[in-house]
Write an enzyme that holds these catalytic residues in place. Structure first.
Site, PDB file in Angstrom:
ATOM      1  N   VAL A  13       0.866  -1.305   0.041  1.00  0.00           N
ATOM      2  CA  VAL A  13      -0.126   0.249  -0.082  1.00  0.00           C
ATOM      3  C   VAL A  13       0.852   1.323  -0.527  1.00  0.00           C
ATOM      4  O   VAL A  13       0.636   2.084  -0.310  1.00  0.00           O
ATOM      5  CB  VAL A  13      -0.858  -0.179   1.036  1.00  0.00           C
ATOM      6  CG1 VAL A  13      -1.652   0.704   1.021  1.00  0.00           C
ATOM      7  CG2 VAL A  13      -1.682  -0.998   1.230  1.00  0.00           C
ATOM      8  N   LYS A 101      -6.530  -1.828   8.987  1.00  0.00           N
ATOM      9  CA  LYS A 101      -7.783  -2.128   9.468  1.00  0.00           C
ATOM     10  C   LYS A 101      -7.856  -2.597  11.310  1.00  0.00           C
ATOM     11  O   LYS A 101      -9.056  -2.404  12.055  1.00  0.00           O
ATOM     12  CB  LYS A 101      -8.284  -3.475   9.113  1.00  0.00           C
ATOM     13  CG  LYS A 101      -8.310  -4.293   8.527  1.00  0.00           C
ATOM     14  CD  LYS A 101      -8.212  -4.577   6.867  1.00  0.00           C
ATOM     15  CE  LYS A 101      -6.877  -5.937   7.403  1.00  0.00           C
ATOM     16  NZ  LYS A 101      -6.699  -6.013   5.242  1.00  0.00           N
ATOM     17  N   GLY A 130     -11.711  -1.493   0.588  1.00  0.00           N
ATOM     18  CA  GLY A 130     -10.574  -1.471  -0.411  1.00  0.00           C
ATOM     19  C   GLY A 130     -10.553  -0.069  -0.610  1.00  0.00           C
ATOM     20  O   GLY A 130     -10.694   1.269  -0.141  1.00  0.00           O
ATOM     21  N   ILE A 132     -13.354   1.392  -2.175  1.00  0.00           N
ATOM     22  CA  ILE A 132     -15.090   1.615  -2.451  1.00  0.00           C
ATOM     23  C   ILE A 132     -14.850   3.137  -1.432  1.00  0.00           C
ATOM     24  O   ILE A 132     -14.822   1.999  -0.592  1.00  0.00           O
ATOM     25  CB  ILE A 132     -15.440   0.378  -2.372  1.00  0.00           C
ATOM     26  CG1 ILE A 132     -15.604  -0.689  -3.024  1.00  0.00           C
ATOM     27  CG2 ILE A 132     -17.226   0.936  -2.570  1.00  0.00           C
ATOM     28  CD1 ILE A 132     -16.136  -2.216  -2.801  1.00  0.00           C
ATOM     29  N   GLY A 183      -0.946 -15.049  -5.580  1.00  0.00           N
ATOM     30  CA  GLY A 183      -0.640 -13.921  -4.491  1.00  0.00           C
ATOM     31  C   GLY A 183      -1.883 -13.094  -4.513  1.00  0.00           C
ATOM     32  O   GLY A 183      -2.143 -11.700  -3.690  1.00  0.00           O
ATOM     33  N   GLU A 186      -2.608 -14.558   1.338  1.00  0.00           N
ATOM     34  CA  GLU A 186      -1.462 -14.618   1.756  1.00  0.00           C
ATOM     35  C   GLU A 186      -0.846 -15.925   2.290  1.00  0.00           C
ATOM     36  O   GLU A 186      -1.514 -17.509   2.502  1.00  0.00           O
ATOM     37  CB  GLU A 186      -2.025 -14.175   3.320  1.00  0.00           C
ATOM     38  CG  GLU A 186      -2.508 -12.381   3.052  1.00  0.00           C
ATOM     39  CD  GLU A 186      -1.843 -11.694   3.171  1.00  0.00           C
ATOM     40  OE1 GLU A 186      -0.056 -11.819   3.872  1.00  0.00           O
ATOM     41  OE2 GLU A 186      -1.606 -10.226   2.770  1.00  0.00           O
ATOM     42  N   ASP A 197     -10.863 -10.769   9.206  1.00  0.00           N
ATOM     43  CA  ASP A 197     -10.009  -9.489   8.803  1.00  0.00           C
ATOM     44  C   ASP A 197     -11.499  -9.070   8.682  1.00  0.00           C
ATOM     45  O   ASP A 197     -11.703  -8.039   8.481  1.00  0.00           O
ATOM     46  CB  ASP A 197      -9.707 -10.001   7.165  1.00  0.00           C
ATOM     47  CG  ASP A 197      -9.706  -8.946   6.289  1.00  0.00           C
ATOM     48  OD1 ASP A 197      -8.858  -7.711   6.762  1.00  0.00           O
ATOM     49  OD2 ASP A 197      -9.849  -8.205   5.097  1.00  0.00           O
ATOM     50  N   LYS A 201     -13.435  -5.361   9.714  1.00  0.00           N
ATOM     51  CA  LYS A 201     -14.568  -4.476   8.815  1.00  0.00           C
ATOM     52  C   LYS A 201     -15.790  -3.591   9.208  1.00  0.00           C
ATOM     53  O   LYS A 201     -16.315  -2.560   9.359  1.00  0.00           O
ATOM     54  CB  LYS A 201     -14.074  -4.619   6.873  1.00  0.00           C
ATOM     55  CG  LYS A 201     -12.962  -5.058   7.033  1.00  0.00           C
ATOM     56  CD  LYS A 201     -12.441  -5.148   5.569  1.00  0.00           C
ATOM     57  CE  LYS A 201     -11.444  -5.342   5.210  1.00  0.00           C
ATOM     58  NZ  LYS A 201     -10.981  -6.247   4.167  1.00  0.00           N
ATOM     59  N   GLY A 298      -5.877  -4.852  -2.838  1.00  0.00           N
ATOM     60  CA  GLY A 298      -4.683  -4.515  -3.982  1.00  0.00           C
ATOM     61  C   GLY A 298      -4.539  -3.408  -3.701  1.00  0.00           C
ATOM     62  O   GLY A 298      -4.903  -1.782  -3.226  1.00  0.00           O
TER      63      GLY A 298
HETATM   64  N1  HSE Z   1      -6.831  -9.841   3.548  1.00  0.00           N
HETATM   65  C1  HSE Z   1      -7.365  -8.141   2.605  1.00  0.00           C
HETATM   66  C2  HSE Z   1      -8.743  -9.430   1.427  1.00  0.00           C
HETATM   67  C3  HSE Z   1      -7.002  -7.003   1.628  1.00  0.00           C
HETATM   68  O1  HSE Z   1      -8.499 -10.203   1.029  1.00  0.00           O
HETATM   69  O2  HSE Z   1     -10.318  -8.187   1.304  1.00  0.00           O
HETATM   70  C4  HSE Z   1      -8.242  -6.026   2.136  1.00  0.00           C
HETATM   71  O3  HSE Z   1      -8.154  -5.978   3.305  1.00  0.00           O
END
Ligand code: HSE
Length: 408
Positions: A13, A101, A130, A132, A183, A186, A197, A201, A298
């Site tokens: 980023v 986040k 991201g 948006i 890719g 992770e 994650d 959010k 991304g």
């Molecule tokens: N690992 C997160 C995803 C990255 O796949 O959305 C963006 O926060």
């Protein structure tokens, strides 16, 4: 005039932020009213040959003690040292923006308060969805509404995996391996595939929408690791797909928040959100339905959102542009009380065992998949999670269950 900023972290980023600022230099200068220049990049590493190499510093104090730096973009990820650096920067009268986040979900309330005390801004548009725009619309555009639902596909990795499982009929482990090679996932995919994650959010989005602090640890969270190709076969037979949805919903005085795999029908706008894309469905009491869709992760999409915050902070200086949420905790209602319909797979023979299933679960229609002997599926009527658990225990034959979403 030129505004000097610092970027903390030169990873995906961070390098994206530098790229966006370079590529769109003129248009950004026009919008900000001043040219924006990166004076420092903080990283543990050096980047020989990279144009930013001469700007790299290893000591955060250099940035902190430079009065020219008015805005700091924290794009390091992780809680520490990002938390300490953000706190110090805000206390020194520098605005901070972030894509982090994890940090916003854990310490956002405190950082927003510190920012307010010091008449600077703490912005985090890039932390959810991201590229948006979703934080700003929730806070600035939908102020005339009472938001009663936010339901989102907030994680690109899991949406990519589920899309591939549906399109290719491959098992989770295999698709995950491919996603890692390309890719899209992770090397340590736990935060994504276990739903953590998405959980962070939805906690952030819910705090904004409902105006009180939603603790991410209170959000009931299930990931996608248990979803199998057999589940997908049933989903297809029902003309549905499976999505990892992060949702918070106000029902009367109660607010429920949950992350889990959900069966979504064709009529639902979330049905067609595929691959790494994200979408956030919002329902407001005046607005009705709205959906925000786009690149949810991304390098450049996320950096674009960070740069949007940088410009806002440059333009607004000490004006508070982000109404924060109150530090009062929002007590989420126990999800066991939430009412849902469930798709259920049970062991047994449909001829022999349907009556028993009906006795326990009510008048259900069986779903039989030809090449899956020894089991059948059905959809329950609406019931509470607690009722479902009790019935499931009574049956003793339940293989798996997936919640069903109804587009209102
Ligand atoms: N690992 C997160 C995803 C990255 O796949 O959305 C963006 O926060």
């Amino acid at each position: 005039m030129m505004i000097q900023i610092a970027v903390l972290g030169y990873g995906t980023v961070g390098s994206g932020v530098v790229e966006v600022l370079n590529t769109n230099k003129d248009i950004i200068a026009k919008k900000a009213g001043e040219e924006i220049s990166v004076k420092y990049v903080l990283d543990l590493r050096d980047f020989p040959g990279d144009p930013i190499q001469e700007k790299v510093v290893h000591d955060f104090e250099v940035i902190l003690n430079d009065p020219e730096i008015r805005v700091v973009a924290e794009v390091m990820g992780g809680v520490e040292p990002a938390f300490t650096f953000s706190k110090k920067a805000l206390m020194a009268g520098k605005s901070v923006c972030t894509s982090n986040k994890e940090l916003v979900a854990r310490h956002g309330t405190e950082l927003l308060e510190i920012a307010k005390e010091h008449h600077v801004n703490y912005l985090f548009e890039a932390s959810c969805g991201g590229g948006i725009p979703i934080i700003r619309p929730l806070h600035s555009s939908l102020t005339g509404d009472e938001i009663d639902e936010i339901t989102g596909i907030l994680n690109g990795t899991t949406n990519y995996i589920l899309t591939k499982m549906i399109q290719e009929g491959s098992e989770f482990d295999q698709v995950l391996k491919e996603a890692q090679q390309k890719g899209y996932a992770e090397r340590n995919p736990e935060a994504d595939v276990e739903g953590y994650d998405a959980c962070r959010k939805i906690a952030i989005l819910s705090s904004i929408a409902f105006g009180k602090q939603v603790n991410f640890e209170d959000v009931y969270t299930e990931g996608i690791t248990k979803i199998t190709v057999s589940d997908i076969k049933y989903a297809k037979a029902m003309e549905r797909c499976i999505k990892l949805l992060a949702s918070s919903k106000r029902v009367g005085e109660d607010v429920y928040a949950m992350v889990s795999p959900v069966l979504v029908g064709k009529e639902d706008p979330l049905f067609s959100v595929n691959g790494v894309f994200n979408a956030i469905f919002v329902h407001g009491n005046m607005l009705g339905d709205a959906m925000f869709y786009g690149s949810g992760a991304g390098k450049l999409p996320t950096a674009s959102a960070v740069v949007g915050d940088i410009v806002d902070e440059v333009k607004n200086g000490s004006t508070d542009v982000m109404a924060s949420w109150s530090s009062e905790k929002l007590n989420l209602t126990d999800v066991k009380k939430a009412r849902k319909q469930f798709f259920v797979r049970v062991q047994g023979d449909v001829q022999k065992d349907l009556d028993e299933v009906k006795r326990i679960f009510g008048a259900v229609e069986p779903i039989v998949i030809e090449d899956m002997a020894g089991e059948f599926g059905f959809v329950t009527e609406e019931m509470t999670e607690a009722d479902f658990e009790a019935k499931s225990e009574e049956s003793g034959k339940v293989i798996s269950r997936i919640r069903i979403r109804h587009a209102e």
